[in-house]
Design a protein around this motif. Structure first.
Motif, PDB file in Angstrom:
ATOM      1  N   ARG A 126     -11.063 -19.664 -24.057  1.00 54.18           N
ATOM      2  CA  ARG A 126     -12.158 -18.912 -24.669  1.00 54.18           C
ATOM      3  C   ARG A 126     -11.759 -18.368 -26.037  1.00 54.18           C
ATOM      4  NH1 ARG A 126     -17.133 -17.284 -23.214  1.00 54.18           N
ATOM      5  NH2 ARG A 126     -16.985 -18.138 -21.117  1.00 54.18           N
ATOM      6  N   LEU A 127     -10.472 -18.217 -26.271  1.00 48.19           N
ATOM      7  CA  LEU A 127      -9.990 -17.752 -27.573  1.00 48.19           C
ATOM      8  C   LEU A 127      -9.747 -18.905 -28.544  1.00 48.19           C
ATOM      9  CD1 LEU A 127      -7.527 -14.908 -26.500  1.00 48.19           C
ATOM     10  CD2 LEU A 127      -9.775 -14.668 -27.571  1.00 48.19           C
ATOM     11  N   GLY A 128     -10.146 -20.128 -28.155  1.00 45.18           N
ATOM     12  CA  GLY A 128     -10.085 -21.250 -29.090  1.00 45.18           C
ATOM     13  C   GLY A 128      -8.850 -22.115 -28.978  1.00 45.18           C
ATOM     14  N   ARG A 218     -12.938  -9.795 -21.190  1.00 42.21           N
ATOM     15  CA  ARG A 218     -13.149  -8.735 -22.184  1.00 42.21           C
ATOM     16  C   ARG A 218     -12.009  -7.715 -22.175  1.00 42.21           C
ATOM     17  NH1 ARG A 218     -18.918  -9.174 -20.562  1.00 42.21           N
ATOM     18  NH2 ARG A 218     -20.146  -9.725 -22.410  1.00 42.21           N
ATOM     19  N   LYS A 219     -11.473  -7.420 -20.995  1.00 42.10           N
ATOM     20  CA  LYS A 219     -10.386  -6.448 -20.886  1.00 42.10           C
ATOM     21  C   LYS A 219      -9.070  -7.007 -21.419  1.00 42.10           C
ATOM     22  CE  LYS A 219     -12.516  -4.603 -16.669  1.00 42.10           C
ATOM     23  NZ  LYS A 219     -12.355  -4.480 -15.191  1.00 42.10           N
ATOM     24  N   PRO A 240     -15.805 -16.355 -28.784  1.00 40.97           N
ATOM     25  CA  PRO A 240     -15.683 -15.985 -27.372  1.00 40.97           C
ATOM     26  C   PRO A 240     -16.951 -15.428 -26.736  1.00 40.97           C
ATOM     27  CG  PRO A 240     -13.810 -15.179 -28.635  1.00 40.97           C
ATOM     28  CD  PRO A 240     -14.816 -15.680 -29.622  1.00 40.97           C
ATOM     29  N   GLU A 241     -17.799 -14.774 -27.506  1.00 44.28           N
ATOM     30  CA  GLU A 241     -19.006 -14.187 -26.940  1.00 44.28           C
ATOM     31  C   GLU A 241     -20.062 -15.238 -26.616  1.00 44.28           C
ATOM     32  OE1 GLU A 241     -19.379 -10.999 -26.232  1.00 44.28           O
ATOM     33  OE2 GLU A 241     -17.457 -10.361 -27.068  1.00 44.28           O
ATOM     34  N   SER A 260     -21.772 -24.312 -24.732  1.00 43.54           N
ATOM     35  CA  SER A 260     -22.439 -23.022 -24.534  1.00 43.54           C
ATOM     36  C   SER A 260     -21.830 -22.288 -23.344  1.00 43.54           C
ATOM     37  CB  SER A 260     -23.938 -23.240 -24.299  1.00 43.54           C
ATOM     38  OG  SER A 260     -24.559 -22.026 -23.923  1.00 43.54           O
ATOM     39  N   SER A 261     -21.438 -21.015 -23.566  1.00 43.63           N
ATOM     40  CA  SER A 261     -20.860 -20.213 -22.483  1.00 43.63           C
ATOM     41  C   SER A 261     -20.941 -18.732 -22.836  1.00 43.63           C
ATOM     42  CB  SER A 261     -19.402 -20.623 -22.217  1.00 43.63           C
ATOM     43  OG  SER A 261     -18.875 -19.933 -21.101  1.00 43.63           O
TER      44      SER A 261
END
Length: 311
Positions: A126-128, A218-219, A240-241, A260-261
């Protein structure tokens, strides 16, 4: 084994970000062997498409799309479209070149090690990043693979074998970095500890805890993002969002899978997202393989809309 084949099935929809992880997990356990993944067939067609593209972006050598009963002609036509895309671009897997710069190493004796690995692997995605999965056995036998810059270890609770620790020591001596991620973890000589609460699926409710899993991201995100950015920024950036931005190389050509996520919805559903930024540096031409459209780059970046299709 000469190969591995998986069919995803559940009455509750697939677990979050599972298709790409399953491919990486299997390649990590049986390096150099082909993997076939049939995506979960009870999801809607858009979710199947996203799962299939995720698996393709991780180098799956075979991807299956289940068909419905004869009366479900409309949804079958949609699934056939996915199959046609894979028929055209699936051969990229034969020339897939994994980026080994980021690796997630798992302890083979630890309880639920697969799910700890899944959590860290998914957050990095998610961070690429496009992390490979690295088994303890591989490090024992051949060491950390060439090209690896950082090895991350999730929730280390049991010591590695002496042979594995020797392999990690050689890796560090050659300039590589080792990071243990989690709270109350075992010390590992020469490793940095990222002290964050890394919860796996069964800490938060199991396979159906999809949005709860995003909440855990998110945490973890601030600490993990800061750590990684200081070592190796993501090649194509991240969103990430909104979406997964997954680098993929094949046959000397650079590709990017954009899926898409959004973080406020489970990934078993399709929710359109717009204006997803993707870094392309000084690329001469950028083509959307789904639409055939040539994208205009400004400032080394293109913007992608995932409105009619999830990827």
């Amino acid at each position: 084994h000469d190969a591995m084949s998986f069919e995803s099935y559940t009455d509750f929809g697939d677990w979050p970000m599972s298709s790409g992880f399953t491919v990486d997990w299997t390649h990590g356990n049986i390096p150099g062997k082909p993997v076939w993944l049939t995506v979960e067939g009870l999801q809607d067609a858009a979710a199947q498409c996203a799962d299939a593209i995720y698996a393709l972006a991780r180098g799956a050598e075979g991807i299956g799309i289940p068909m419905r009963e004869p009366g479900a002609a409309r949804t079958n036509q949609r699934r056939i479209r996915i199959g046609r895309f894979l028929e055209r671009y699936g051969p990229l897997a034969t020339a897939f070149e994994p980026d080994r710069s980021v690796a997630v190493l798992f302890n083979e004796l630890q309880t639920r090690t697969l799910y700890h690995c899944h959590a860290l692997h998914s957050h990095l995605m998610r961070l690429g990043y496009a992390p490979v999965v690295l088994s303890e056995k591989t490090v024992e036998e051949t060491g950390v693979p060439d090209g690896t810059k950082i090895v991350l270890i999730p929730n280390l609770r049991l010591p590695f074998s002496a042979e594995c620790e020797e392999g990690l020591a050689r890796f560090r001596k050659g300039g590589g970095r080792v990071v243990v991620v989690g709270k109350d973890t075992l010390p590992l000589e020469g490793a940095v500890t990222l002290d964050v609460s890394l919860k796996q699926l069964w800490d938060i409710g199991g396979f159906t805890a999809r949005v709860e899993f995003w909440d855990e991201f998110r945490k973890v995100r601030p600490g993990l993002e800061k750590l990684m950015a200081g070592i190796l920024p993501p090649r194509n950036g991240a969103a990430p969002e909104k979406a997964l931005v997954i680098p993929m190389d094949a046959g000397g050509v650079r590709y990017v899978a954009v899926i898409s996520s959004p973080l406020d919805h489970p990934d078993t559903e399709f929710h359109p997202v717009e204006d997803v930024p993707v870094r392309v540096a000084n690329a001469v031409r950028v083509v959307n393989l789904v639409t055939g459209e040539t994208l205009k780059a400004e400032g080394g970046e293109v913007r992608v809309d995932l409105v009619p299709e999830p990827a």
